[in-house]
Scaffold this motif. Sequence first.
Motif, short mmCIF file in Angstrom:
data_model
loop_
_atom_site.label_atom_id
_atom_site.label_comp_id
_atom_site.label_asym_id
_atom_site.label_seq_id
_atom_site.Cartn_x
_atom_site.Cartn_y
_atom_site.Cartn_z
N LEU A 1 -0.71 76.91 40.98
CA LEU A 1 -0.07 75.93 41.84
C LEU A 1 -0.10 76.35 43.30
O LEU A 1 -0.26 75.51 44.19
N ALA A 2 0.05 77.64 43.53
CA ALA A 2 -0.02 78.14 44.92
C ALA A 2 -1.41 77.90 45.51
O ALA A 2 -1.55 77.56 46.69
N LEU A 3 -2.45 78.04 44.67
CA LEU A 3 -3.82 77.76 45.11
C LEU A 3 -3.98 76.29 45.48
O LEU A 3 -4.54 75.95 46.53
N LEU A 4 -3.47 75.40 44.62
CA LEU A 4 -3.56 73.97 44.90
C LEU A 4 -2.85 73.61 46.20
O LEU A 4 -3.36 72.84 47.03
N VAL A 5 -1.66 74.16 46.38
CA VAL A 5 -0.88 73.87 47.59
C VAL A 5 -1.59 74.40 48.83
O VAL A 5 -1.73 73.69 49.85
N GLU A 6 -2.06 75.63 48.77
CA GLU A 6 -2.72 76.25 49.92
C GLU A 6 -3.97 75.47 50.33
O GLU A 6 -4.17 75.16 51.51
N GLN A 7 -4.82 75.16 49.36
CA GLN A 7 -6.09 74.50 49.68
C GLN A 7 -5.89 73.04 50.06
O GLN A 7 -6.63 72.51 50.89
N THR A 8 -4.92 72.37 49.47
CA THR A 8 -4.63 70.99 49.84
C THR A 8 -4.14 70.92 51.29
O THR A 8 -4.59 70.08 52.08
N ASN A 9 -3.23 71.80 51.67
CA ASN A 9 -2.73 71.84 53.05
C ASN A 9 -3.85 72.19 54.03
O ASN A 9 -3.96 71.60 55.11
N VAL B 1 2.42 70.06 51.85
CA VAL B 1 2.96 69.88 50.52
C VAL B 1 3.55 71.20 50.02
O VAL B 1 3.09 72.29 50.40
N THR B 2 4.54 71.13 49.17
CA THR B 2 5.16 72.32 48.57
C THR B 2 4.82 72.38 47.08
O THR B 2 4.26 71.42 46.52
N VAL B 3 5.15 73.49 46.44
CA VAL B 3 4.85 73.65 45.01
C VAL B 3 5.59 72.61 44.18
O VAL B 3 5.03 71.99 43.29
N SER B 4 6.87 72.41 44.47
CA SER B 4 7.65 71.44 43.69
C SER B 4 7.11 70.03 43.88
O SER B 4 7.05 69.23 42.93
N GLU B 5 6.68 69.69 45.10
CA GLU B 5 6.12 68.36 45.34
C GLU B 5 4.77 68.20 44.65
O GLU B 5 4.44 67.12 44.16
N MET B 6 3.98 69.28 44.58
CA MET B 6 2.70 69.23 43.89
C MET B 6 2.90 68.97 42.40
O MET B 6 2.13 68.22 41.77
N TYR C 1 -6.04 64.24 49.94
CA TYR C 1 -6.33 65.62 50.37
C TYR C 1 -6.23 66.65 49.25
O TYR C 1 -6.30 67.86 49.53
N PHE C 2 -6.05 66.22 48.03
CA PHE C 2 -6.00 67.15 46.89
C PHE C 2 -7.30 67.96 46.86
O PHE C 2 -8.39 67.40 46.82
N HIS C 3 -7.17 69.29 46.87
CA HIS C 3 -8.37 70.12 47.04
C HIS C 3 -8.17 71.48 46.36
O HIS C 3 -7.04 71.90 46.08
N LEU C 4 -9.31 72.17 46.13
CA LEU C 4 -9.28 73.44 45.39
C LEU C 4 -9.89 74.61 46.14
O LEU C 4 -9.59 75.76 45.82
#
Length: 460
Positions: A109-117, A142-147, A195-198
């Motif tokens: 989830l941290a990866l998703l949040v970091e790369q999306t931002n 975006v935050t982890v909880s919002e993701m 902006y969802f990204h990996l």
Amino acid sequence: MDKKRRRTEKQVDFYDNPSDSQLDEGSNDSSDSEFSENSMDSDYEVVSETEDNNDVSEASTLSTGDNLWTEIPQNPELFIFQENVCFKLDTTNLTVQTLVDLFFSEEFLALLVEQTNLYAKQEIANLKKIKKSNRASQWIDVTVSEMKVFIALLLQMGPCTFPSIEHYWSRNKLYNVMFWRSHMSRNRFQLLLRYFHLVDNSVPSSDRLYKVRPILNHFNDIMSQNYVPNKNICIDESMLLWRGRLYFRQYIKNKKHKYGIKLSELCESDGIVMKIRIYSGKSEKTDNNLGHTTDIVLHLAEDYLDKGYTLHMDNFYNSVTLTKLLTTRKTYVCGTLRKNRKENPQDVINRELKKVEVTWQRNGLVTVCKWKDKREVLTISNMHVVEMVEVSNRNGKLSTKPNMIRDYNKGMSGIDRSDQMLAYYTCLRKTIRWPKKVALHIIEIYIHNAHKIFQKITAS
């Protein structure tokens, strides 16, 4: 023009490799793997046995190059299944939430949040001018909880299908559902979806799949580290619909989705997907000199060789060479075979059969068998002494088939079952960005896996 047409047809034939479980023209991918008069393709051949095994002479042994094929039966080697089928985590108080959280770990989830931002900032910076009315001007990291909420809303769009994303936030009497509005605004949801990204796009890579590689590797690692499948596994193709421009887009005419991204999957026969490999074009590198299809099999099954597993495959993968190789790795093989593969026994290939007739030959532990019902079908195995057995279809009607066909039909339905279940409640929608669609498809596959694993554990 004729030359061009012939060349195109030849290219299509190379990729037109439906699994034998899907030979019924125009059938849904979810159909069961059943050989019948309506599900056989004329390009596929099967073998069965009519001669008395005890009435064999020296004349029944023939040499084809370096291959020695004979009609003398031989009992297959006994490969002891050495694995303990289980889910490796503590199952005492197991819940569905535990299985889902296994995939959506803090690191992932941290990866998703970091790369999306990061991707949002890169895209917004590339815009020459942002109008105040533009949603991009409203971007907040975006935050982890919002993701988590975003992914949950996205998956819930599968069971509750509306014509477009806007309809989920509509106040019209026909679509007025408070669930989505109560968790996230429509604009915020569409921004996150945009902006969802990996991965970081600014880092160059020669890997055509680099944009989905993190989630693909994550899925494969989670499944291999936490679940041991049962003895019967299978390898087959699955098509993810994609009609946009893409270098490695495939066309397979007998699939429900004829155009798309081809996924080779290793499954349990009951539908749990264990490992995924995405085809990225003819130029993708192989780890050996045995050919592309052999490389796919060895890559997908690498964690399950030398352990007594039974591997079911269709004629796109199978060959005498591969079956011999897997025999040395203490792995059973059962599947269909193409008549133009190298090292095939030509006496079996060329022999004309009457209906319900069967013929076979053996080379070491590898048996190639041809059986004719409405059409001829070739099968290959290193685990059978060919014999005819009674089989009942889904309507209870009895018929006689070779035991190789019976076992193939039982073991080959895993990917069909998985595709069938995913098709019922898919959240996938038309998009211009294929990595996003692949990533969401892999998430859906894992959610289905979690459901199947939970069923297994709670039923035992």
